[in-house]
Design a protein around this motif. Sequence first.
Motif, PDB file in Angstrom:
ATOM      1  N   HIS A 233       0.839  -1.207   0.000  1.00 58.59           N
ATOM      2  CA  HIS A 233       0.000   0.000   0.000  1.00 58.59           C
ATOM      3  C   HIS A 233       0.874   1.258   0.000  1.00 58.59           C
ATOM      4  O   HIS A 233       0.613   2.222  -0.724  1.00 58.59           O
ATOM      5  CB  HIS A 233      -0.898  -0.042   1.245  1.00 58.59           C
ATOM      6  CG  HIS A 233      -1.928   1.042   1.289  1.00 58.59           C
ATOM      7  ND1 HIS A 233      -2.154   1.795   2.409  1.00 58.59           N
ATOM      8  CD2 HIS A 233      -2.789   1.503   0.348  1.00 58.59           C
ATOM      9  CE1 HIS A 233      -3.118   2.673   2.162  1.00 58.59           C
ATOM     10  NE2 HIS A 233      -3.516   2.513   0.923  1.00 58.59           N
ATOM     11  N   PHE A 234       1.906   1.236   0.802  1.00 63.08           N
ATOM     12  CA  PHE A 234       2.855   2.344   0.875  1.00 63.08           C
ATOM     13  C   PHE A 234       3.535   2.557  -0.478  1.00 63.08           C
ATOM     14  O   PHE A 234       3.622   3.683  -0.984  1.00 63.08           O
ATOM     15  CB  PHE A 234       3.890   2.037   1.959  1.00 63.08           C
ATOM     16  CG  PHE A 234       4.963   3.087   2.119  1.00 63.08           C
ATOM     17  CD1 PHE A 234       4.655   4.354   2.591  1.00 63.08           C
ATOM     18  CD2 PHE A 234       6.288   2.798   1.817  1.00 63.08           C
ATOM     19  CE1 PHE A 234       5.644   5.317   2.759  1.00 63.08           C
ATOM     20  CE2 PHE A 234       7.286   3.750   1.979  1.00 63.08           C
ATOM     21  CZ  PHE A 234       6.957   5.016   2.450  1.00 63.08           C
ATOM     22  N   ASN A 235       3.999   1.447  -1.089  1.00 61.49           N
ATOM     23  CA  ASN A 235       4.667   1.533  -2.386  1.00 61.49           C
ATOM     24  C   ASN A 235       3.739   2.096  -3.465  1.00 61.49           C
ATOM     25  O   ASN A 235       4.158   2.901  -4.311  1.00 61.49           O
ATOM     26  CB  ASN A 235       5.161   0.156  -2.820  1.00 61.49           C
ATOM     27  CG  ASN A 235       6.346  -0.320  -1.995  1.00 61.49           C
ATOM     28  OD1 ASN A 235       6.928   0.446  -1.231  1.00 61.49           O
ATOM     29  ND2 ASN A 235       6.685  -1.596  -2.128  1.00 61.49           N
ATOM     30  N   LYS A 236       2.462   1.711  -3.426  1.00 59.57           N
ATOM     31  CA  LYS A 236       1.496   2.166  -4.417  1.00 59.57           C
ATOM     32  C   LYS A 236       1.312   3.684  -4.348  1.00 59.57           C
ATOM     33  O   LYS A 236       1.368   4.379  -5.369  1.00 59.57           O
ATOM     34  CB  LYS A 236       0.155   1.464  -4.190  1.00 59.57           C
ATOM     35  CG  LYS A 236      -0.940   1.936  -5.127  1.00 59.57           C
ATOM     36  CD  LYS A 236      -2.284   1.294  -4.766  1.00 59.57           C
ATOM     37  CE  LYS A 236      -3.408   1.872  -5.622  1.00 59.57           C
ATOM     38  NZ  LYS A 236      -4.730   1.298  -5.236  1.00 59.57           N
ATOM     39  N   TYR A 237       1.095   4.204  -3.126  1.00 57.41           N
ATOM     40  CA  TYR A 237       0.908   5.641  -2.969  1.00 57.41           C
ATOM     41  C   TYR A 237       2.171   6.405  -3.352  1.00 57.41           C
ATOM     42  O   TYR A 237       2.108   7.466  -3.972  1.00 57.41           O
ATOM     43  CB  TYR A 237       0.518   5.967  -1.517  1.00 57.41           C
ATOM     44  CG  TYR A 237      -0.967   6.038  -1.310  1.00 57.41           C
ATOM     45  CD1 TYR A 237      -1.671   7.205  -1.541  1.00 57.41           C
ATOM     46  CD2 TYR A 237      -1.672   4.910  -0.905  1.00 57.41           C
ATOM     47  CE1 TYR A 237      -3.041   7.264  -1.358  1.00 57.41           C
ATOM     48  CE2 TYR A 237      -3.045   4.958  -0.729  1.00 57.41           C
ATOM     49  CZ  TYR A 237      -3.730   6.145  -0.948  1.00 57.41           C
ATOM     50  OH  TYR A 237      -5.079   6.201  -0.788  1.00 57.41           O
ATOM     51  N   PHE A 238       3.305   5.845  -2.977  1.00 56.68           N
ATOM     52  CA  PHE A 238       4.573   6.510  -3.264  1.00 56.68           C
ATOM     53  C   PHE A 238       4.797   6.609  -4.767  1.00 56.68           C
ATOM     54  O   PHE A 238       5.216   7.649  -5.279  1.00 56.68           O
ATOM     55  CB  PHE A 238       5.715   5.727  -2.610  1.00 56.68           C
ATOM     56  CG  PHE A 238       6.758   6.606  -2.003  1.00 56.68           C
ATOM     57  CD1 PHE A 238       6.653   7.040  -0.689  1.00 56.68           C
ATOM     58  CD2 PHE A 238       7.845   7.027  -2.737  1.00 56.68           C
ATOM     59  CE1 PHE A 238       7.608   7.859  -0.123  1.00 56.68           C
ATOM     60  CE2 PHE A 238       8.806   7.846  -2.185  1.00 56.68           C
ATOM     61  CZ  PHE A 238       8.693   8.262  -0.872  1.00 56.68           C
ATOM     62  N   LYS A 239       4.483   5.543  -5.486  1.00 53.69           N
ATOM     63  CA  LYS A 239       4.706   5.552  -6.924  1.00 53.69           C
ATOM     64  C   LYS A 239       3.723   6.493  -7.632  1.00 53.69           C
ATOM     65  O   LYS A 239       4.067   7.127  -8.641  1.00 53.69           O
ATOM     66  CB  LYS A 239       4.583   4.135  -7.480  1.00 53.69           C
ATOM     67  CG  LYS A 239       5.156   4.009  -8.881  1.00 53.69           C
ATOM     68  CD  LYS A 239       5.483   2.571  -9.245  1.00 53.69           C
ATOM     69  CE  LYS A 239       6.200   2.533 -10.591  1.00 53.69           C
ATOM     70  NZ  LYS A 239       6.554   1.154 -10.988  1.00 53.69           N
ATOM     71  N   LEU A 240       2.496   6.610  -7.106  1.00 55.46           N
ATOM     72  CA  LEU A 240       1.525   7.534  -7.678  1.00 55.46           C
ATOM     73  C   LEU A 240       2.025   8.976  -7.599  1.00 55.46           C
ATOM     74  O   LEU A 240       1.829   9.770  -8.513  1.00 55.46           O
ATOM     75  CB  LEU A 240       0.183   7.421  -6.934  1.00 55.46           C
ATOM     76  CG  LEU A 240      -0.721   6.251  -7.316  1.00 55.46           C
ATOM     77  CD1 LEU A 240      -1.919   6.192  -6.373  1.00 55.46           C
ATOM     78  CD2 LEU A 240      -1.200   6.376  -8.757  1.00 55.46           C
ATOM     79  N   LEU A 241       2.675   9.323  -6.495  1.00 54.84           N
ATOM     80  CA  LEU A 241       3.107  10.701  -6.264  1.00 54.84           C
ATOM     81  C   LEU A 241       4.493  11.009  -6.809  1.00 54.84           C
ATOM     82  O   LEU A 241       4.840  12.170  -7.004  1.00 54.84           O
ATOM     83  CB  LEU A 241       3.071  11.012  -4.763  1.00 54.84           C
ATOM     84  CG  LEU A 241       1.678  11.053  -4.126  1.00 54.84           C
ATOM     85  CD1 LEU A 241       1.786  11.144  -2.617  1.00 54.84           C
ATOM     86  CD2 LEU A 241       0.862  12.217  -4.668  1.00 54.84           C
ATOM     87  N   THR A 242       5.308   9.983  -7.041  1.00 52.85           N
ATOM     88  CA  THR A 242       6.684  10.224  -7.452  1.00 52.85           C
ATOM     89  C   THR A 242       7.082   9.527  -8.754  1.00 52.85           C
ATOM     90  O   THR A 242       8.090   9.898  -9.372  1.00 52.85           O
ATOM     91  CB  THR A 242       7.679   9.747  -6.376  1.00 52.85           C
ATOM     92  OG1 THR A 242       7.633   8.313  -6.305  1.00 52.85           O
ATOM     93  CG2 THR A 242       7.352  10.343  -5.017  1.00 52.85           C
ATOM     94  N   SER A 243       6.330   8.500  -9.154  1.00 50.13           N
ATOM     95  CA  SER A 243       6.676   7.632 -10.294  1.00 50.13           C
ATOM     96  C   SER A 243       7.853   6.714  -9.971  1.00 50.13           C
ATOM     97  O   SER A 243       8.391   6.051 -10.856  1.00 50.13           O
ATOM     98  CB  SER A 243       6.986   8.446 -11.566  1.00 50.13           C
ATOM     99  OG  SER A 243       5.870   9.220 -11.932  1.00 50.13           O
ATOM    100  N   TYR A 244       8.263   6.691  -8.702  1.00 52.19           N
ATOM    101  CA  TYR A 244       9.380   5.848  -8.268  1.00 52.19           C
ATOM    102  C   TYR A 244       8.947   4.947  -7.113  1.00 52.19           C
ATOM    103  O   TYR A 244       8.059   5.317  -6.342  1.00 52.19           O
ATOM    104  CB  TYR A 244      10.556   6.696  -7.779  1.00 52.19           C
ATOM    105  CG  TYR A 244      11.320   7.407  -8.862  1.00 52.19           C
ATOM    106  CD1 TYR A 244      12.475   6.848  -9.409  1.00 52.19           C
ATOM    107  CD2 TYR A 244      10.901   8.649  -9.342  1.00 52.19           C
ATOM    108  CE1 TYR A 244      13.182   7.507 -10.398  1.00 52.19           C
ATOM    109  CE2 TYR A 244      11.604   9.311 -10.339  1.00 52.19           C
ATOM    110  CZ  TYR A 244      12.746   8.731 -10.861  1.00 52.19           C
ATOM    111  OH  TYR A 244      13.439   9.386 -11.842  1.00 52.19           O
ATOM    112  N   LYS A 245       9.593   3.799  -7.002  1.00 54.13           N
ATOM    113  CA  LYS A 245       9.459   3.015  -5.788  1.00 54.13           C
ATOM    114  C   LYS A 245      10.212   3.740  -4.668  1.00 54.13           C
ATOM    115  O   LYS A 245      11.201   4.431  -4.941  1.00 54.13           O
ATOM    116  CB  LYS A 245      10.043   1.615  -5.986  1.00 54.13           C
ATOM    117  CG  LYS A 245       9.266   0.758  -6.978  1.00 54.13           C
ATOM    118  CD  LYS A 245       9.907  -0.621  -7.119  1.00 54.13           C
ATOM    119  CE  LYS A 245       9.109  -1.477  -8.107  1.00 54.13           C
ATOM    120  NZ  LYS A 245       9.739  -2.811  -8.289  1.00 54.13           N
TER     121      LYS A 245
END
Length: 264
Positions: A233-245
Amino acid sequence: MIEFRSPQNEKLLSYIEGYYYLSEKNEKLPHYLTFPNNYTIVTFIKNGSVQQKGKIIYITKSNGNSLLSVITQYKSPLEIRYLDPVDEITIYLKPGALACIFPELINDSQVKTVFDCDAQFLKKEFNRISNKEGNKDLDTEIEKFLANRIGRKIDGLLAEMIKRLNNNQTIGEISAELNLSRQYISNYFKDGIGKSPTEFRTISRFRKAIKNHAIDETLTKLTYENSFFDQAHFNKYFKLLTSYKPKDFFKQTQGNNKVVWLII
């Protein structure tokens, strides 16, 4: 590298997170990614123009043309590419502070991005400031200008909503505790900040994770401390906002926990 400066004038501490400026004399042209945040960003560019194509913002020289932009909202990274050196002053205002310092820009702040606000007096003032020579003089002039423009304190109800969202409360919880309807809270917040409470809360959690990572906390600890269900869940939100893991993001970014850039 752009030098982000924290205000030294105590009057500004409740209103301004910081600022930076660039000179047309700079030989190295900035090129970087900037990531979603909850600040209102006000930028003045002298003898320049701005054009956005997709998620890339191009800044070029344009003699005789000055512009004033206000940005309150972007949900994914923006690539900032300078094709020419320009004189620029950029200010990061804390949530709710725009109405206190630049009330004439409030209408423009309701749009995601406005690249040229019709505020001629402000343009003249920024132009005057940008003519100062030397970093010390420019710092002093910028902070004096901003401090003199403070017209009132940040709206009390808006400040309460901001505090609760930063503490990860949901709109439902805020509605119940303040005895206000969810619709009223959403509209009031959007009018004052330029983004929805839900979007603000999501970005606040993201920024808190960045801040906590700066003190060497593990990704697992960041996941649960910032109220994400699990690492996925954390990785998903992070990638949405940054395009990065998260792991790749923290390896490559520069700046501090207030303003984070990925230099290209």
